[in-house]
Design an enzyme around this catalytic site. Structure first.
Site, PDB file in Angstrom:
ATOM      1  N   ASP A   1     111.022 104.795 -21.663  1.00 33.23           N
ATOM      2  CA  ASP A   1     110.691 103.404 -21.330  1.00 33.23           C
ATOM      3  C   ASP A   1     109.321 103.005 -21.881  1.00 33.23           C
ATOM      4  OD1 ASP A   1     112.917 103.972 -19.879  1.00 33.23           O
ATOM      5  OD2 ASP A   1     111.992 103.740 -17.913  1.00 33.23           O
TER       6      ASP A   1
ATOM      7  N   GLU B   1     135.561  97.690 -14.405  1.00 26.87           N
ATOM      8  CA  GLU B   1     134.311  98.220 -14.959  1.00 26.87           C
ATOM      9  C   GLU B   1     134.223  99.740 -14.921  1.00 26.87           C
ATOM     10  OE1 GLU B   1     134.766  96.508 -12.240  1.00 26.87           O
ATOM     11  OE2 GLU B   1     133.523  97.200 -10.569  1.00 26.87           O
TER      12      GLU B   1
ATOM     13  N   GLY C   1     132.214  93.899  -3.143  1.00 29.19           N
ATOM     14  CA  GLY C   1     131.186  94.038  -2.113  1.00 29.19           C
ATOM     15  C   GLY C   1     131.782  94.721  -0.902  1.00 29.19           C
TER      16      GLY C   1
ATOM     17  N   CYS D   1     137.740  92.263  -6.860  1.00 22.09           N
ATOM     18  CA  CYS D   1     137.793  92.856  -5.523  1.00 22.09           C
ATOM     19  C   CYS D   1     137.355  91.840  -4.465  1.00 22.09           C
ATOM     20  CB  CYS D   1     136.963  94.153  -5.491  1.00 22.09           C
ATOM     21  SG  CYS D   1     137.294  95.163  -4.052  1.00 22.09           S
ATOM     22  N   TYR D   2     136.220  92.034  -3.800  1.00 19.05           N
ATOM     23  CA  TYR D   2     135.745  91.064  -2.806  1.00 19.05           C
ATOM     24  C   TYR D   2     135.646  89.669  -3.424  1.00 19.05           C
ATOM     25  CZ  TYR D   2     132.656  88.929   0.695  1.00 19.05           C
ATOM     26  OH  TYR D   2     132.106  88.093   1.635  1.00 19.05           O
TER      27      TYR D   2
ATOM     28  N   LYS E   1     118.869 101.147 -19.183  1.00 14.29           N
ATOM     29  CA  LYS E   1     118.327 102.361 -19.806  1.00 14.29           C
ATOM     30  C   LYS E   1     119.024 102.714 -21.131  1.00 14.29           C
ATOM     31  CE  LYS E   1     115.769 106.143 -18.772  1.00 14.29           C
ATOM     32  NZ  LYS E   1     114.442 106.058 -18.138  1.00 14.29           N
TER      33      LYS E   1
ATOM     34  N   HIS F   1     139.093  97.493 -10.180  1.00 12.46           N
ATOM     35  CA  HIS F   1     137.766  97.475 -10.805  1.00 12.46           C
ATOM     36  C   HIS F   1     137.881  97.743 -12.306  1.00 12.46           C
ATOM     37  CE1 HIS F   1     135.265  97.115  -7.208  1.00 12.46           C
ATOM     38  NE2 HIS F   1     136.295  97.698  -6.615  1.00 12.46           N
TER      39      HIS F   1
END
Ligand code: XMP
Length: 534
Positions: free
Chosen positions: A249, A193, A77, A104-105, A389, A191
């Site tokens: 979608d 990710e 964050g 992280c945060y 998505k 990170h």
């Protein structure tokens, strides 16, 4: 420019709230502290085969516990843990008896809560960094002693909490990872990710499998049966209607509902005459002829064109197209008897962005088919609420949706009308733009670049420029090529298309489309530009 606003549909929200596929599914909760990668963490967890939900950081331990998660991840964050009003850690999260991983945060929150030392460092650490693993522990197990990773922080953990092992350091972070396997609390400054952390997925997998004991059984395709059961339970013997736009979608949502309730679903496809070449026919063929879904296809292009006469202001175009869409949709809905349910292709990112996820009715703001008004009073069926998505694409492919529809690039609801810039969307201009767009797509597909691009399209400004063809002067239209890469349309970079490809595209457009006299390339990123021109 701003997208067309979508008025809310009066809707009964999904009963029970949340988006979890089924009670028995293993789940890991990601608490969002506002980091730019929070959604990505949830997606990466799912890529490891474990269902994950993103909840706001203030959701509270009770809300997390209600999901009976196998683990909790605290995201990064922008705040500093020392700042006034910085999002706090709910200490009760550490009492739930499930493993917690702070990123992280999230790591800094854990360090501070548990008695470690966190301070603002003189230098920040942004971008690629070198990680040295001193002791892999459980979290970094199977990763090399030296590895690169992605960092984005200024506050830094200088010592791990008492009883914790400091596992790794980096150039600017004395403690870049810590753990207490006994307390099942873990922290990483980097990170995992993002793709720039090559062992990130391994670290997440260690946490999910080894620490949390997750089974890796979830996949987007695994939700199909569950969703079909849910749709049946919700709709019962009722009837439903779905506005098909041809986008992935609404197409996937319609197919799922069709699987669940068969002929009691009617799809309405409004052709506003602002689609790309052959797109309407592709939708009709796929749904009516291939899937045998009851489909009302309305060719309303005359009405839309009439409504756009004399209009050059982009917001006015959007408004008129939106209003006309509602009129046509309502007329068609009124012809159908006893329809109580409206199928919407709302995605998980829409749910997150509107702060929902707890049973609130959510409507896309970037609605593919234009907004629907409040007084339609349908009950919403939203079978894609739990999916991102790329997961929807996987479900679409599994359901047999043609490749072209599965991988279709996003296309704005008001269609080609907002790509005729500064002037009226006349039939002739639409025709020119449609042909140019068809050549662009054709060449981009042939070059194998279609899927790599977030969007690729043409723009027709309302100007004419001088040219020379043969021995005579011409005074023709300009076509601008816009091609961007992006993850979510919030930011975008202009695509570096090969020169040879651009040359082929420009030459074909000028040779094959009479009114086109010049082709230019848009090299603006977002920000400062937007993706569309108006
Ligand atoms: P911008 O131009 O704001 O676009 O960078 C971001 C994304 O939104 C799409 N877009 C629209 N979609 N109705 C829509 O359904 C609209 O009025 C609209 N305007 C922009 C755009 O194509 C891009 O994907």
């Amino acid at each position: 420019m701003s997208p067309s606003s979508a008025p809310a549909v009066a809707a009964a929200a999904e009963a029970g709230g949340g988006v979890s596929p089924e009670a028995a599914t293993e789940e890991v909760v990601v608490l969002d502290y506002g980091g730019q990668y929070s959604q990505l963490i949830a997606r990466r967890v799912r890529e490891c085969g474990v269902f994950s939900e993103l909840l706001p950081h203030h959701a509270g331990a009770a809300e997390v516990a209600r999901r009976n998660p196998r683990g909790v991840i605290l995201s990064g964050g922008p705040a500093s843990v020392y700042e006034q009003g910085a999002p706090p850690l709910d200490p009760e999260l550490l009492e739930l008896g499930v493993p917690v991983l702070g990123i992280c945060y999230g790591m800094q929150l854990l360090a501070r809560e548990l008695g470690g030392e966190v301070q603002r460092a003189d230098v920040g650490e942004f971008g690629r960094s070198q990680l040295t693993v001193h002791e892999p522990g459980r979290l970094l197990s199977g990763t090399p002693h030296q590895q690169s990773c992605w960092m984005s922080h200024r506050d830094t953990v200088f010592s791990a909490p008492p009883g914790f092992s400091a596992l790794a350091s980096s150039t600017a972070s004395p403690v870049a990872a810590f753990e207490s396997a006994q307390r099942a609390v873990f922290g990483i400054q980097f990170h995992p990710e993002v793709v720039h952390t090559p062992y990130g997925q391994q670290v997440l997998a260690n946490f999910l499998e080894d620490v949390c004991g997750c089974e890796r059984t979830w996949s987007p395709v695994s939700v199909i049966e569950d969703q079909i059961n849910r749709i049946r339970a919700q709709v019962g013997e009722g009837r439903a209607i779905c506005g098909l736009s041809g986008g992935v979608d609404s197409s996937v949502a319609a197919l799922l509902v069709h699987r669940a309730i068969g002929e009691r679903l009617t799809c309405v496809f409004v052709d506003h005459g602002l689609m790309r070449k052959n797109e309407g026919a592709q939708v009709i063929t796929a749904f009516r002829d291939h899937f045998h879904v009851p489909l009302v296809a309305v060719d309303a292009s005359e009405r839309f064109l009439a409504g756009l006469r004399g209009v050059s202001d982009p917001e006015e175009k959007r408004k008129r197209i939106g209003a006309e869409f509602i009129r046509v949709f309502e007329e068609e809905a009124a012809k159908l008897q006893d329809v109580r349910f409206l199928v919407q292709g709302t995605l998980y990112s829409d749910v997150i962005e509107s702060g929902g996820g707890n049973g609130t009715a959510t409507i896309k703001s970037h609605h593919n088919v234009g907004g629907l008004p409040e007084d339609l009073e349908f009950e919403l069926v939203e079978p894609l609420r739990a999916l991102f998505k790329d997961e929807v694409r996987a479900v679409g492919a599994e359901l047999g949706l043609p490749e072209r529809l599965v991988w279709r690039q996003p296309f704005p609801g008001p269609g080609l009308a907002i790509r005729i810039v500064g002037g009226e969307a006349t039939r002739e201009r639409l025709e020119t733009l449609r042909e140019a767009d068809a050549i662009l797509q054709d060449e981009i597909r042939k070059a194998g670049l279609y899927r790599e691009l977030w969007q690729s399209f043409c723009v027709l400004p309302d100007i004419r420029t001088v040219g020379v063809q043969g021995d005579s002067r011409t005074y023709g239209n300009v076509i601008a090529i816009r091609a961007v890469t992006s993850d979510d349309a919030m930011t975008a970079d202009w695509a570096r298309l090969p020169y040879e490809l651009l040359e082929r595209i420009a030459s074909r457009m000028i040779n094959e489309i009479r009114p086109v006299g010049r082709v230019v390339l848009d090299i603006t990123s977002k920000p400062p530009g937007t993706i569309e021109w108006e």
